[in-house]
Write a protein that holds these residues in place. Structure first.
Motif, PDB file in Angstrom:
ATOM      1  N   ALA A  36       0.834  -1.207   0.000  1.00 56.91           N
ATOM      2  CA  ALA A  36       0.000   0.000   0.000  1.00 56.91           C
ATOM      3  C   ALA A  36       0.868   1.256   0.000  1.00 56.91           C
ATOM      4  O   ALA A  36       0.570   2.227  -0.716  1.00 56.91           O
ATOM      5  N   GLU A  37       1.938   1.232   0.774  1.00 57.92           N
ATOM      6  CA  GLU A  37       2.849   2.371   0.814  1.00 57.92           C
ATOM      7  C   GLU A  37       3.456   2.632  -0.563  1.00 57.92           C
ATOM      8  O   GLU A  37       3.519   3.773  -1.027  1.00 57.92           O
ATOM      9  N   LYS A  38       3.873   1.560  -1.231  1.00 61.13           N
ATOM     10  CA  LYS A  38       4.480   1.702  -2.558  1.00 61.13           C
ATOM     11  C   LYS A  38       3.450   2.226  -3.561  1.00 61.13           C
ATOM     12  O   LYS A  38       3.762   3.074  -4.396  1.00 61.13           O
ATOM     13  N   PHE A  39       2.214   1.745  -3.472  1.00 58.25           N
ATOM     14  CA  PHE A  39       1.143   2.253  -4.334  1.00 58.25           C
ATOM     15  C   PHE A  39       0.971   3.754  -4.117  1.00 58.25           C
ATOM     16  O   PHE A  39       0.863   4.522  -5.076  1.00 58.25           O
ATOM     17  N   GLY A  40       0.964   4.175  -2.869  1.00 58.54           N
ATOM     18  CA  GLY A  40       0.814   5.595  -2.563  1.00 58.54           C
ATOM     19  C   GLY A  40       1.939   6.434  -3.140  1.00 58.54           C
ATOM     20  O   GLY A  40       1.701   7.512  -3.694  1.00 58.54           O
ATOM     21  N   GLU A  41       3.169   5.940  -3.027  1.00 56.36           N
ATOM     22  CA  GLU A  41       4.318   6.652  -3.594  1.00 56.36           C
ATOM     23  C   GLU A  41       4.149   6.829  -5.108  1.00 56.36           C
ATOM     24  O   GLU A  41       4.404   7.910  -5.644  1.00 56.36           O
ATOM     25  N   GLU A  42       3.738   5.757  -5.764  1.00 57.41           N
ATOM     26  CA  GLU A  42       3.573   5.820  -7.219  1.00 57.41           C
ATOM     27  C   GLU A  42       2.425   6.751  -7.606  1.00 57.41           C
ATOM     28  O   GLU A  42       2.514   7.467  -8.607  1.00 57.41           O
ATOM     29  N   ALA A  43       1.362   6.758  -6.816  1.00 62.22           N
ATOM     30  CA  ALA A  43       0.237   7.646  -7.094  1.00 62.22           C
ATOM     31  C   ALA A  43       0.671   9.105  -6.995  1.00 62.22           C
ATOM     32  O   ALA A  43       0.316   9.931  -7.850  1.00 62.22           O
ATOM     33  N   VAL A  44       1.475   9.421  -5.981  1.00 64.82           N
ATOM     34  CA  VAL A  44       1.975  10.787  -5.822  1.00 64.82           C
ATOM     35  C   VAL A  44       2.851  11.166  -7.017  1.00 64.82           C
ATOM     36  O   VAL A  44       2.750  12.279  -7.548  1.00 64.82           O
ATOM     37  N   GLU A  45       3.702  10.247  -7.459  1.00 62.12           N
ATOM     38  CA  GLU A  45       4.552  10.528  -8.619  1.00 62.12           C
ATOM     39  C   GLU A  45       3.701  10.794  -9.865  1.00 62.12           C
ATOM     40  O   GLU A  45       4.020  11.686 -10.662  1.00 62.12           O
ATOM     41  N   ALA A  46       2.609  10.055 -10.022  1.00 64.73           N
ATOM     42  CA  ALA A  46       1.717  10.287 -11.162  1.00 64.73           C
ATOM     43  C   ALA A  46       1.045  11.655 -11.056  1.00 64.73           C
ATOM     44  O   ALA A  46       0.910  12.371 -12.060  1.00 64.73           O
ATOM     45  N   ILE A  47       0.651  12.022  -9.862  1.00 66.23           N
ATOM     46  CA  ILE A  47       0.036  13.339  -9.648  1.00 66.23           C
ATOM     47  C   ILE A  47       1.017  14.443 -10.037  1.00 66.23           C
ATOM     48  O   ILE A  47       0.653  15.405 -10.723  1.00 66.23           O
TER      49      ILE A  47
END
Length: 103
Positions: A36-47
């Motif tokens: 979940a943490e890694k998903f969040g990091e990737e989501a922020v990078e996409a944003i």
């Protein structure tokens, strides 16, 4: 079979693999919280890339988001089909009405 379906199947197959042999297996071995943490990091990078407006970088980050979403789901034994079924259930429902029903 769609690209996402193939990816989900590959991720599922990696659940029991040696963490030293596969990045996916390594992520999954760290548990749902790390996934979940890694998903969040990737989501922020996409944003960030969406705000910057770089289409190529946004495309690459969006692919990372989809991959890490599927890993996170697999870590909690939620299948892509279950998510797609939920989307099918919502189809044709106003987003405002659906949100109000949840809350």
């Amino acid at each position: 079979m769609t690209t996402l379906s193939r990816l989900a199947a590959t991720i599922q197959a990696r659940k029991g693999a040696d963490p030293e042999s596969s990045w996916t297996a390594k992520l999954l071995s760290k548990g749902p919280e790390k996934c979940a943490e890694k998903f969040g990091e990737e989501a922020v990078e996409a944003i960030i890339e969406a705000v910057k407006g770089d289409r190529a970088k946004l495309t690459a980050e969006a692919a990372d988001v989809l991959y890490h979403l599927l890993v996170m789901l697999a870590a909690r034994d939620v299948t892509l089909d279950e998510v797609l079924d939920e989307l099918d259930r919502r189809e044709g429902t106003s987003g405002l009405a659906e949100k109000a029903a949840r809350g």
